[in-house]
Scaffold this motif. Structure first.
Motif, PDB file in Angstrom:
ATOM      1  N   GLU A 134       0.830  -1.213   0.000  1.00  0.00           N
ATOM      2  CA  GLU A 134       0.000   0.000   0.000  1.00  0.00           C
ATOM      3  C   GLU A 134       0.863   1.260   0.000  1.00  0.00           C
ATOM      4  O   GLU A 134       0.591   2.210  -0.730  1.00  0.00           O
ATOM      5  CB  GLU A 134      -0.954   0.004   1.189  1.00  0.00           C
ATOM      6  N   GLU A 135       1.912   1.266   0.812  1.00  0.00           N
ATOM      7  CA  GLU A 135       2.796   2.428   0.857  1.00  0.00           C
ATOM      8  C   GLU A 135       3.441   2.682  -0.503  1.00  0.00           C
ATOM      9  O   GLU A 135       3.527   3.830  -0.959  1.00  0.00           O
ATOM     10  CB  GLU A 135       3.882   2.227   1.921  1.00  0.00           C
ATOM     11  N   GLU A 136       3.866   1.621  -1.152  1.00  0.00           N
ATOM     12  CA  GLU A 136       4.504   1.778  -2.461  1.00  0.00           C
ATOM     13  C   GLU A 136       3.503   2.190  -3.527  1.00  0.00           C
ATOM     14  O   GLU A 136       3.826   2.968  -4.425  1.00  0.00           O
ATOM     15  CB  GLU A 136       5.227   0.485  -2.861  1.00  0.00           C
ATOM     16  N   LEU A 137       2.268   1.700  -3.450  1.00  0.00           N
ATOM     17  CA  LEU A 137       1.230   2.118  -4.392  1.00  0.00           C
ATOM     18  C   LEU A 137       0.909   3.602  -4.207  1.00  0.00           C
ATOM     19  O   LEU A 137       0.732   4.336  -5.187  1.00  0.00           O
ATOM     20  CB  LEU A 137      -0.029   1.265  -4.238  1.00  0.00           C
ATOM     21  N   TRP A 138       0.852   4.052  -2.959  1.00  0.00           N
ATOM     22  CA  TRP A 138       0.615   5.468  -2.681  1.00  0.00           C
ATOM     23  C   TRP A 138       1.760   6.311  -3.260  1.00  0.00           C
ATOM     24  O   TRP A 138       1.524   7.358  -3.857  1.00  0.00           O
ATOM     25  CB  TRP A 138       0.489   5.712  -1.178  1.00  0.00           C
ATOM     26  N   TYR A 163      -6.182   3.241 -11.735  1.00  0.00           N
ATOM     27  CA  TYR A 163      -7.545   3.067 -11.225  1.00  0.00           C
ATOM     28  C   TYR A 163      -8.072   1.665 -11.542  1.00  0.00           C
ATOM     29  O   TYR A 163      -8.724   1.036 -10.714  1.00  0.00           O
ATOM     30  CB  TYR A 163      -8.473   4.131 -11.820  1.00  0.00           C
ATOM     31  N   LYS A 164      -7.773   1.162 -12.743  1.00  0.00           N
ATOM     32  CA  LYS A 164      -8.229  -0.186 -13.129  1.00  0.00           C
ATOM     33  C   LYS A 164      -7.620  -1.250 -12.219  1.00  0.00           C
ATOM     34  O   LYS A 164      -8.275  -2.218 -11.858  1.00  0.00           O
ATOM     35  CB  LYS A 164      -7.856  -0.488 -14.577  1.00  0.00           C
ATOM     36  N   GLY A 165      -6.360  -1.075 -11.833  1.00  0.00           N
ATOM     37  CA  GLY A 165      -5.681  -2.079 -11.008  1.00  0.00           C
ATOM     38  C   GLY A 165      -5.929  -1.941  -9.530  1.00  0.00           C
ATOM     39  O   GLY A 165      -5.983  -2.945  -8.812  1.00  0.00           O
ATOM     40  N   HIS A 166      -6.067  -0.694  -9.060  1.00  0.00           N
ATOM     41  CA  HIS A 166      -6.171  -0.455  -7.613  1.00  0.00           C
ATOM     42  C   HIS A 166      -7.169   0.666  -7.332  1.00  0.00           C
ATOM     43  O   HIS A 166      -6.785   1.742  -6.851  1.00  0.00           O
ATOM     44  CB  HIS A 166      -4.799  -0.091  -7.036  1.00  0.00           C
ATOM     45  N   PRO A 167      -8.457   0.434  -7.576  1.00  0.00           N
ATOM     46  CA  PRO A 167      -9.442   1.512  -7.398  1.00  0.00           C
ATOM     47  C   PRO A 167      -9.546   2.006  -5.963  1.00  0.00           C
ATOM     48  O   PRO A 167      -9.744   3.203  -5.730  1.00  0.00           O
ATOM     49  CB  PRO A 167     -10.752   0.882  -7.876  1.00  0.00           C
ATOM     50  N   GLN A 168      -9.421   1.123  -4.965  1.00  0.00           N
ATOM     51  CA  GLN A 168      -9.561   1.548  -3.577  1.00  0.00           C
ATOM     52  C   GLN A 168      -8.444   2.510  -3.174  1.00  0.00           C
ATOM     53  O   GLN A 168      -8.707   3.508  -2.487  1.00  0.00           O
ATOM     54  CB  GLN A 168      -9.645   0.344  -2.619  1.00  0.00           C
ATOM     55  N   ILE A 169      -7.221   2.276  -3.586  1.00  0.00           N
ATOM     56  CA  ILE A 169      -6.105   3.184  -3.282  1.00  0.00           C
ATOM     57  C   ILE A 169      -6.322   4.509  -4.017  1.00  0.00           C
ATOM     58  O   ILE A 169      -6.101   5.587  -3.459  1.00  0.00           O
ATOM     59  CB  ILE A 169      -4.754   2.555  -3.703  1.00  0.00           C
ATOM     60  N   PHE A 170      -6.762   4.403  -5.253  1.00  0.00           N
ATOM     61  CA  PHE A 170      -7.010   5.586  -6.070  1.00  0.00           C
ATOM     62  C   PHE A 170      -8.032   6.499  -5.395  1.00  0.00           C
ATOM     63  O   PHE A 170      -7.816   7.702  -5.257  1.00  0.00           O
ATOM     64  CB  PHE A 170      -7.500   5.147  -7.463  1.00  0.00           C
ATOM     65  N   VAL A 171      -9.143   5.923  -4.938  1.00  0.00           N
ATOM     66  CA  VAL A 171     -10.204   6.696  -4.292  1.00  0.00           C
ATOM     67  C   VAL A 171      -9.703   7.269  -2.963  1.00  0.00           C
ATOM     68  O   VAL A 171      -9.973   8.432  -2.635  1.00  0.00           O
ATOM     69  CB  VAL A 171     -11.474   5.835  -4.099  1.00  0.00           C
ATOM     70  N   TYR A 173      -6.650   8.069  -2.182  1.00  0.00           N
ATOM     71  CA  TYR A 173      -5.650   9.104  -2.434  1.00  0.00           C
ATOM     72  C   TYR A 173      -6.314  10.402  -2.891  1.00  0.00           C
ATOM     73  O   TYR A 173      -6.001  11.477  -2.387  1.00  0.00           O
ATOM     74  CB  TYR A 173      -4.648   8.629  -3.486  1.00  0.00           C
ATOM     75  N   LEU A 174      -7.200  10.300  -3.863  1.00  0.00           N
ATOM     76  CA  LEU A 174      -7.789  11.507  -4.433  1.00  0.00           C
ATOM     77  C   LEU A 174      -8.984  12.024  -3.643  1.00  0.00           C
ATOM     78  O   LEU A 174      -9.273  13.210  -3.662  1.00  0.00           O
ATOM     79  CB  LEU A 174      -8.163  11.276  -5.897  1.00  0.00           C
ATOM     80  N   GLY A 175      -9.705  11.148  -2.948  1.00  0.00           N
ATOM     81  CA  GLY A 175     -10.830  11.568  -2.107  1.00  0.00           C
ATOM     82  C   GLY A 175     -11.810  12.447  -2.853  1.00  0.00           C
ATOM     83  O   GLY A 175     -12.368  12.075  -3.871  1.00  0.00           O
ATOM     84  N   THR A 176     -11.999  13.671  -2.368  1.00  0.00           N
ATOM     85  CA  THR A 176     -12.965  14.581  -2.974  1.00  0.00           C
ATOM     86  C   THR A 176     -12.481  15.161  -4.294  1.00  0.00           C
ATOM     87  O   THR A 176     -13.262  15.676  -5.065  1.00  0.00           O
ATOM     88  CB  THR A 176     -13.290  15.751  -2.010  1.00  0.00           C
ATOM     89  N   ARG A 177     -11.183  15.082  -4.564  1.00  0.00           N
ATOM     90  CA  ARG A 177     -10.636  15.617  -5.810  1.00  0.00           C
ATOM     91  C   ARG A 177     -10.871  14.675  -6.994  1.00  0.00           C
ATOM     92  O   ARG A 177     -10.464  14.965  -8.095  1.00  0.00           O
ATOM     93  CB  ARG A 177      -9.134  15.865  -5.673  1.00  0.00           C
ATOM     94  N   ILE A 178     -11.501  13.518  -6.757  1.00  0.00           N
ATOM     95  CA  ILE A 178     -11.669  12.514  -7.807  1.00  0.00           C
ATOM     96  C   ILE A 178     -12.458  13.055  -8.993  1.00  0.00           C
ATOM     97  O   ILE A 178     -12.232  12.676 -10.123  1.00  0.00           O
ATOM     98  CB  ILE A 178     -12.315  11.218  -7.257  1.00  0.00           C
ATOM     99  N   SER A 179     -13.355  14.004  -8.746  1.00  0.00           N
ATOM    100  CA  SER A 179     -14.151  14.554  -9.844  1.00  0.00           C
ATOM    101  C   SER A 179     -13.302  15.423 -10.773  1.00  0.00           C
ATOM    102  O   SER A 179     -13.663  15.639 -11.920  1.00  0.00           O
ATOM    103  CB  SER A 179     -15.332  15.356  -9.298  1.00  0.00           C
ATOM    104  N   THR A 180     -12.151  15.936 -10.281  1.00  0.00           N
ATOM    105  CA  THR A 180     -11.296  16.772 -11.122  1.00  0.00           C
ATOM    106  C   THR A 180     -10.388  15.955 -12.014  1.00  0.00           C
ATOM    107  O   THR A 180      -9.761  16.510 -12.909  1.00  0.00           O
ATOM    108  CB  THR A 180     -10.437  17.707 -10.253  1.00  0.00           C
TER     109      THR A 180
END
Length: 183
Positions: A134-138, A163-171, A173-180
């Protein structure tokens, strides 16, 4: 000299028994033939150098060591041929301590002597792997997202792959900025 002898003893313990015995016989023969009081093997050079020259390639099979180092190793083995096949004192000590621990009823799987790693449970290992992954993915995601050298198109492509490989980390990390970010 003692460290070199012990290192050589340990290396020779790693040889299979047949090769070790062949080497022991060859070194014993070489030591007898190298004796200056025996029959002269060559008119111009002493027996020790003639024996070294004749058998060096049979003992050391490497092109990575310079010839001078190979010659030094062979002469060291020749000079110490009585001792190189003995059990190294450090190994003898470790085995003796292990046997003593068994006799005293201690756990035989407990490490004696120097240890280079520690035992962990399979759960601890899985947890550690998960955390490190997880740390390395971040870190990878941060590198992609914050890299000014990447064009917007390239960032979008890489973030989409992530995002295709690791959607949970992606979400996460980006949190509310995901729409941008277009994925």
């Amino acid at each position: 000299m003692e460290q070199a002898l012990e290192a050589l003893q340990l290396c020779l313990k790693l040889l299979d028994s047949r090769s070790r015995e062949e080497l022991r016989r060859l070194l014993r023969f070489m030591a007898v033939a190298a004796d200056p009081h025996e029959v002269r093997l060559h008119k111009e050079i002493e027996n020790r150098m003639a024996v070294k020259r004749a058998f060096s390639r049979a003992i050391v099979h490497t092109k990575h060591l310079p010839k001078g180092k190979v010659d030094l190793l062979v002469l060291f083995m020749l000079d110490n041929h009585h001792d190189v096949f003995k059990i190294p004192s450090s190994l003898h000590k470790l085995v003796s301590e292990k046997l003593q621990d068994i006799v005293n009823g201690k756990d035989p799987d407990e490490m004696t002597g120097p240890g280079f790693c520690q035992r962990v449970t399979s759960k601890a290992c899985r947890d550690s792997m998960q955390k490190t992954t997880e740390e390395e993915l971040w870190a990878l995601l941060r590198t992609i997202h914050d890299n000014p050298a990447l064009s917007a198109k390239e960032k979008k492509r890489l973030l989409g792959q992530f995002y295709k490989g690791h959607p949970q980390i992606f979400v996460q990390y980006l949190g509310t900025r995901i729409s941008t970010v277009d994925v």
